[in-house]
Design a protein around this motif. Sequence first.
Motif, PDB file in Angstrom:
ATOM      1  N   UNK A   1       0.827  -1.214   0.000  1.00 25.45           N
ATOM      2  CA  UNK A   1       0.000   0.000   0.000  1.00 25.45           C
ATOM      3  C   UNK A   1       0.860   1.262   0.000  1.00 25.45           C
ATOM      4  N   UNK A   2       2.021   1.192   0.581  1.00 22.91           N
ATOM      5  CA  UNK A   2       2.926   2.347   0.585  1.00 22.91           C
ATOM      6  C   UNK A   2       3.484   2.616  -0.804  1.00 22.91           C
ATOM      7  N   UNK A   3       3.411   1.629  -1.680  1.00 30.71           N
ATOM      8  CA  UNK A   3       3.936   1.777  -3.036  1.00 30.71           C
ATOM      9  C   UNK A   3       2.834   2.081  -4.049  1.00 30.71           C
ATOM     10  N   UNK A   4       1.701   2.608  -3.621  1.00 32.24           N
ATOM     11  CA  UNK A   4       0.572   2.793  -4.532  1.00 32.24           C
ATOM     12  C   UNK A   4       0.810   3.836  -5.615  1.00 32.24           C
ATOM     13  N   UNK A   5       1.847   4.646  -5.500  1.00 33.59           N
ATOM     14  CA  UNK A   5       2.151   5.641  -6.532  1.00 33.59           C
ATOM     15  C   UNK A   5       2.945   5.050  -7.688  1.00 33.59           C
ATOM     16  N   UNK A   6       3.395   3.836  -7.562  1.00 34.38           N
ATOM     17  CA  UNK A   6       4.208   3.209  -8.607  1.00 34.38           C
ATOM     18  C   UNK A   6       3.331   2.575  -9.681  1.00 34.38           C
ATOM     19  N   UNK A   7       3.915   2.382 -10.863  1.00 37.25           N
ATOM     20  CA  UNK A   7       3.201   1.798 -12.002  1.00 37.25           C
ATOM     21  C   UNK A   7       2.694   0.390 -11.703  1.00 37.25           C
ATOM     22  N   UNK A   8       3.490  -0.411 -11.054  1.00 40.42           N
ATOM     23  CA  UNK A   8       3.165  -1.823 -10.857  1.00 40.42           C
ATOM     24  C   UNK A   8       2.315  -2.082  -9.614  1.00 40.42           C
ATOM     25  N   UNK A   9       1.706  -1.039  -9.057  1.00 40.24           N
ATOM     26  CA  UNK A   9       0.963  -1.198  -7.807  1.00 40.24           C
ATOM     27  C   UNK A   9      -0.177  -2.209  -7.940  1.00 40.24           C
ATOM     28  N   UNK A  10      -1.008  -2.064  -8.961  1.00 36.95           N
ATOM     29  CA  UNK A  10      -2.181  -2.933  -9.079  1.00 36.95           C
ATOM     30  C   UNK A  10      -1.802  -4.386  -9.339  1.00 36.95           C
ATOM     31  N   UNK A  11      -0.773  -4.610 -10.146  1.00 36.86           N
ATOM     32  CA  UNK A  11      -0.349  -5.986 -10.376  1.00 36.86           C
ATOM     33  C   UNK A  11       0.260  -6.585  -9.105  1.00 36.86           C
ATOM     34  N   UNK A  12       0.979  -5.763  -8.364  1.00 33.00           N
ATOM     35  CA  UNK A  12       1.577  -6.223  -7.114  1.00 33.00           C
ATOM     36  C   UNK A  12       0.487  -6.548  -6.089  1.00 33.00           C
ATOM     37  N   UNK A  13      -0.495  -5.666  -5.988  1.00 35.55           N
ATOM     38  CA  UNK A  13      -1.586  -5.875  -5.049  1.00 35.55           C
ATOM     39  C   UNK A  13      -2.412  -7.105  -5.417  1.00 35.55           C
ATOM     40  N   UNK A  14      -2.720  -7.244  -6.706  1.00 35.84           N
ATOM     41  CA  UNK A  14      -3.531  -8.393  -7.121  1.00 35.84           C
ATOM     42  C   UNK A  14      -2.769  -9.707  -6.948  1.00 35.84           C
ATOM     43  N   UNK A  15      -1.468  -9.696  -7.165  1.00 35.99           N
ATOM     44  CA  UNK A  15      -0.714 -10.943  -6.978  1.00 35.99           C
ATOM     45  C   UNK A  15      -0.609 -11.298  -5.498  1.00 35.99           C
ATOM     46  N   UNK A  16      -0.653 -10.321  -4.612  1.00 31.75           N
ATOM     47  CA  UNK A  16      -0.596 -10.610  -3.173  1.00 31.75           C
ATOM     48  C   UNK A  16      -1.937 -11.111  -2.671  1.00 31.75           C
ATOM     49  N   UNK A  17      -3.021 -10.525  -3.154  1.00 30.41           N
ATOM     50  CA  UNK A  17      -4.352 -10.911  -2.679  1.00 30.41           C
ATOM     51  C   UNK A  17      -4.730 -12.310  -3.164  1.00 30.41           C
ATOM     52  N   UNK A  18      -4.341 -12.665  -4.364  1.00 32.06           N
ATOM     53  CA  UNK A  18      -4.731 -13.959  -4.924  1.00 32.06           C
ATOM     54  C   UNK A  18      -3.983 -15.075  -4.300  1.00 32.06           C
TER      55      UNK A  18
END
Length: 65
Positions: free
Chosen positions: A48-65
């Motif tokens: 969540x601290x990295x939400x300003x980066x380009x890869x935020x959504x892919x990183x978040x989705x890979x963690x949640x799944x």
Amino acid sequence: MQESESLAVQSTIYHLWKQRNNVYHNNCIIPPSGVAKMIYREVKNTIMARRDRKQFFSLLSSWII
């Protein structure tokens, strides 16, 4: 290794070492479910601290799944 896996591995090592030191120095044992909760929370907060980066959504989705 994906970035989310790397974060999880680093957090796991840190919290296991912290638990070991807690037992060794303070005779205080945290149950495994508590350690797992701390690991999950730390990885989530780091992502969540990295939400300003380009890869935020892919990183978040890979963690949640």
